[in-house]
Design an enzyme around this catalytic site. Structure first.
Site, PDB file in Angstrom:
ATOM      1  N   ASP A   1       0.738  -1.806  -0.737  1.00  0.00           N
ATOM      2  CA  ASP A   1       1.753  -1.244  -1.923  1.00  0.00           C
ATOM      3  C   ASP A   1       2.412  -2.387  -2.639  1.00  0.00           C
ATOM      4  O   ASP A   1       2.602  -3.364  -2.396  1.00  0.00           O
ATOM      5  CB  ASP A   1       2.685  -0.333  -1.193  1.00  0.00           C
ATOM      6  CG  ASP A   1       3.444  -0.978   0.128  1.00  0.00           C
ATOM      7  OD1 ASP A   1       2.796  -2.238   0.714  1.00  0.00           O
ATOM      8  OD2 ASP A   1       4.628  -0.577   0.182  1.00  0.00           O
TER       9      ASP A   1
ATOM     10  N   GLU B   1       3.955  -0.520   3.098  1.00  0.00           N
ATOM     11  CA  GLU B   1       4.625  -1.360   3.945  1.00  0.00           C
ATOM     12  C   GLU B   1       6.152  -1.603   3.587  1.00  0.00           C
ATOM     13  O   GLU B   1       7.055  -1.724   4.373  1.00  0.00           O
ATOM     14  CB  GLU B   1       3.901  -2.640   3.783  1.00  0.00           C
ATOM     15  CG  GLU B   1       4.298  -3.953   5.036  1.00  0.00           C
ATOM     16  CD  GLU B   1       5.784  -4.390   4.751  1.00  0.00           C
ATOM     17  OE1 GLU B   1       6.608  -4.540   5.562  1.00  0.00           O
ATOM     18  OE2 GLU B   1       5.984  -4.878   3.423  1.00  0.00           O
TER      19      GLU B   1
HETATM   20 ZN   LIG Z   1       7.852  -7.071   0.701  1.00  0.00          ZN
HETATM   21 ZN   LIG Z   2       5.302  -7.870   2.049  1.00  0.00          ZN
END
Ligand SMILES: [Zn+2]
Ligand SMILES: [Zn+2]
Length: 394
Positions: free
Chosen positions: A85, A143
């Site tokens: 991401d 994440e």
């Molecule tokens: Zn980050």
């Molecule tokens: Zn990261």
């Protein structure tokens, strides 16, 4: 045998560097936000499919992509994780491959992680008659909101896996350095909301109200004592209350205030203790002032803690690539990383790859974020050497 095999995997240096840069730049130009990594997942799945991997699965735990590459002999089963991401940031600067998507940017370096994992997959796929065991690639969504690791694990990505490895490029670690720690690498990161409830009313009749703003002010002050008075001075802890919202007008007593905050620690037990105390102290303070306070735990990642044995194997592999002086133990970072969930479930190692750009210091999660692309081949070589050792060594 390991070194011969490593040489084979790293044989085509120029081609590797080209793949790494191409993948990284194409991914950098097309960032997507957490759980919306649809085109990113397609990009990855297409390239893995072209390698004729032994198993390819998309849509794992959301937008995750999983691929297995099997060696020809028994050995360990190692999971390599790469996060996918980007962040809601408008990229500054004039890179030729800067983000083509307004307000979205790979401002943490996850494009680098994906490029390295893809190139490792290619090297392994072309040499699968030569290595033992099995390597599983887990391209993980989300994440940045610490929301992507758990759904992938719940979907079974760790089934049959006995070791895990991941890396993070780091813009404040010099190029050519790799940090491998035998213990804690990154802090826990918990996000929570405290909803303070009182009773609204006329600003000139406070005695007929329970002022949620005044209660919130006391709660904010009280929570600071969890760090200053309840935590040992040698244990780093951060409690930040970054947002406070309540009330509608100057002459109306607010009936409700929402406080949002984050907790960071380096220790699993301390983290659990403090989460409990934040809820307890806030509720107790509010009750003492005739109000109430509700604690909502919104997202969480435990601290990232390496297995000492796995870290030793990875550090040895890294020394073979960057030399003894190139392997350091960077101080534990206070940022969170949901690779922690993988490390809670299996022994493994998460290491930092030096990617500091020339010139001024740049931070992760900023519009100016950059890395020195020369870290790509270094990261690829260290990851490859580490995975080969993890497949073979006890
Ligand atoms: Zn980050
Ligand atoms: Zn990261």
């Amino acid at each position: 045998m390991t070194s011969e095999l490593l040489d084979a995997l790293l044989a085509d240096d120029t081609a590797s560097e080209q793949h790494l840069v191409t993948h990284r730049r194409e991914l950098h130009a097309a960032p997507e936000l957490a759980f919306k990594e649809v085109e990113t997942a397609e990009y990855i799945a297409e390239r893995l499919d072209a390698l004729s991997v032994d198993r390819l699965e998309a849509g794992v735990g959301g937008t995750g992509v999983v691929a297995d590459i099997k060696g020809e002999r028994p050995g360990h089963s190692v999971l390599v994780r790469a996060d996918m991401d980007g962040l809601p940031i408008q990229e500054a600067g004039d890179l030729a491959f800067r983000s083509a998507r307004r307000g979205v940017m790979h401002a943490c370096g996850h494009d680098v992680h994906m490029a390295i994992a893809l190139e490792l997959a290619r090297a392994l796929a072309e040499n699968r008659d030569r290595f033992p065991g099995m390597v599983r690639f887990a391209f993980q969504p989300a994440e940045e909101c610490a929301g992507g690791a758990r759904p992938m694990i719940e979907a079974g990505v760790l089934t049959g896996i006995d070791r895990v490895i991941g890396l993070h490029v780091w813009s404040e670690l010099p190029l050519g350095k790799v940090s491998v720690r035998p213990d804690v690498v990154m802090a826990s990161a918990d996000q929570f909301t405290l909803t303070v409830r009182g009773k609204g009313g006329h600003g000139a009749q406070p005695h007929q109200t329970v002022d949620a703003v005044v209660i919130a002010a006391q709660v904010v002050g009280a929570l600071q004592t969890l760090v200053s008075r309840e935590t040992a001075p040698a244990s780093p802890v951060v409690i930040t209350l970054g947002s406070l919202h309540g009330g509608t007008a100057a002459n109306i007593v607010a009936g409700e205030v929402a406080i949002q905050g984050t907790l960071r620690t380096l220790d699993r037990e301390l983290r659990a203790h403090l989460l409990g105390r934040i809820a307890e102290l806030a509720a107790g303070t509010a009750a003492a002032m005739r109000g109430g306070c509700e604690f909502r735990h919104e997202s969480a990642a435990p601290p990232v803690v390496n297995d000492p044995g796995m870290a030793t194997i990875v550090a040895e592999a890294a020394r073979g690539v960057v030399g003894a002086a190139g392997v350091v133990a960077f101080e534990p970072l206070k940022v969170g990383e949901d690779f922690a969930y993988f490390l809670d479930a299996r022994p493994g190692c998460f290491f930092l790859l030096g990617g500091a750009p020339e010139g001024a210091r740049v931070g992760h999660h900023t519009a100016e974020f950059r890395i020195d692309e020369r870290c790509l081949p270094i990261g690829f070589r260290v990851m490859t050497a580490a995975v080969l050792r993890l497949l073979q060594e006890n």
